[in-house]
Write an enzyme that holds these catalytic residues in place. Structure first.
Site, PDB file in Angstrom:
ATOM      1  CB  SER A   1     -41.233 -35.738  33.639  1.00  0.00           C
ATOM      2  OG  SER A   1     -42.146 -36.804  33.789  1.00  0.00           O
TER       3      SER A   1
ATOM      4  CE1 TYR B   1     -38.060 -38.949  30.932  1.00  0.00           C
ATOM      5  CE2 TYR B   1     -39.995 -39.276  32.318  1.00  0.00           C
ATOM      6  CZ  TYR B   1     -39.343 -38.586  31.325  1.00  0.00           C
ATOM      7  OH  TYR B   1     -39.949 -37.513  30.729  1.00  0.00           O
TER       8      TYR B   1
END
Length: 326
Positions: free
Chosen positions: A130, A157
């Site tokens: 990501s 995350y």
């Protein structure tokens, strides 16, 4: 018979699109997904229904953190390529649900790697990282590059995604199988995720509800259309690194768009104006993202084709057809 390619997260937004592209070029695909309720499971089931009638598609409902199950699936089917896209997504959700990220992102990634490293003749693991690993990096005139240290995540995350990259680095060196981590920048389009801003804004605008604009509208994102993302994923899959090598590659559009410009573009696509409520930045969010995709371009010829106005119009048309709103 062709060896099957496993796609984890096949009921998810990107996994669903990747599986269809692989099927379209004649591959056999085994889709894996637990179909949890992080967002509306009926959307995930609707994505899965689009595979009905595809004789080369097999769906396995399973938790990727089930190490024995993953290992058996890989070995029983002689799998030598895996596109690992299953994960617990979302920055804000991690504040209240941290252990969901431990299981899906850390244990799940380890489970997939273990299955791959024991597979005979294994060729390539491509997995989802990501852009959040870059942290809250100020956006200058140049994009974020893969050579930056990425050691200051601002959300759990992001931290789990960076941890997955480091785990893959160690496994590639220890066990010799090639791996590619793809740092996704804001992906959007038909069949997208309802927790993403463009999707939730669409729901609210068409209902006549107000939308909350965080960061007082001063944020920017490198919005990347789903078809372009799939081009990059397949290109990376087809061009593995050398045995024992691990690489990370940015995959984005390289054209950051301000949040207010995105909202205006979405309003035009929907034919409705939004009632906006300005809010400060949320915990764990970043100000801007901007992908330098020169490495992926050099490897695969990757070049995004769909600009935001066209992509959001396609999404708006899909949303109306899928949800029968208006």
């Amino acid at each position: 018979m062709k060896q099957a390619i496993i796609v984890t997260g096949a009921a998810g937004f990107i996994g669903h699109a990747v599986a269809h592209r692989l099927l379209a070029r004649g591959e056999r695909v085994i889709g894996v997904d637990i179909v949890n309720d992080y967002y509306d499971p009926s959307l995930k089931e609707a994505r899965l229904a689009t595979f009905d009638g595809h004789e080369n598609f097999t769906f396995v409902r399973m938790d990727i953190a089930d190490a024995n199950g993953m290992a058996k699936l890989v070995s029983d089917n002689g799998v030598v390529k895996v596109v690992h896209l299953a994960a617990q997504a979302g920055v804000r959700y991690s504040i209240e649900n941290p252990f969901a990220y431990e299981r899906s992102n850390l244990a799940g990634h380890l489970s997939v790697m273990e299955a791959c490293r024991h597979a005979e003749g294994f060729e390539h693991l491509v997995y989802a990282s990501s852009s959040s690993v870059y942290g809250d990096k100020p956006m200058g005139g140049e994009g974020f590059t893969e050579d930056e240290p990425a050691m200051d995540p601002v959300s759990l995350y992001a931290a789990t995604k960076r941890a997955c990259e480091l785990m893959s680095q160690s496994y590639a060196k220890l066990y010799g199988f090639p791996q590619t981590g793809l740092r996704f920048f804001t992906v959007y389009g038909p069949w997208g995720r309802p927790d993403m801003a463009y999707f939730s804004f669409t729901q609210k605008i068409l209902k006549g509800d107000s939308i909350e604009v965080f960061g007082n509208g001063k944020m920017a994102r490198d919005f990347t259309y789903i078809d372009d993302i799939v081009d990059g994923i397949i290109g990376a899959l087809d061009n593995p690194p050398q045995r024992g090598d691990h690489r990370v590659l940015n995959i984005g559009d390289s054209h950051p768009v301000g949040l207010m410009e995105m909202i205006e573009t979405l309003e035009n696509a929907l034919g409705h104006k939004a009632v906006k409520i300005m809010r400060p930045m949320q915990l764990g969010d970043v100000t801007a993202t901007y992908a330098d995709v020169s490495k992926l371009n050099a490897l695969t010829g990757y070049k995004p084709k769909v600009m935001l106005a066209e992509g959001l119009q396609r999404f708006a048309d899909w949303y109306r057809s899928h949800y029968h709103k208006e």
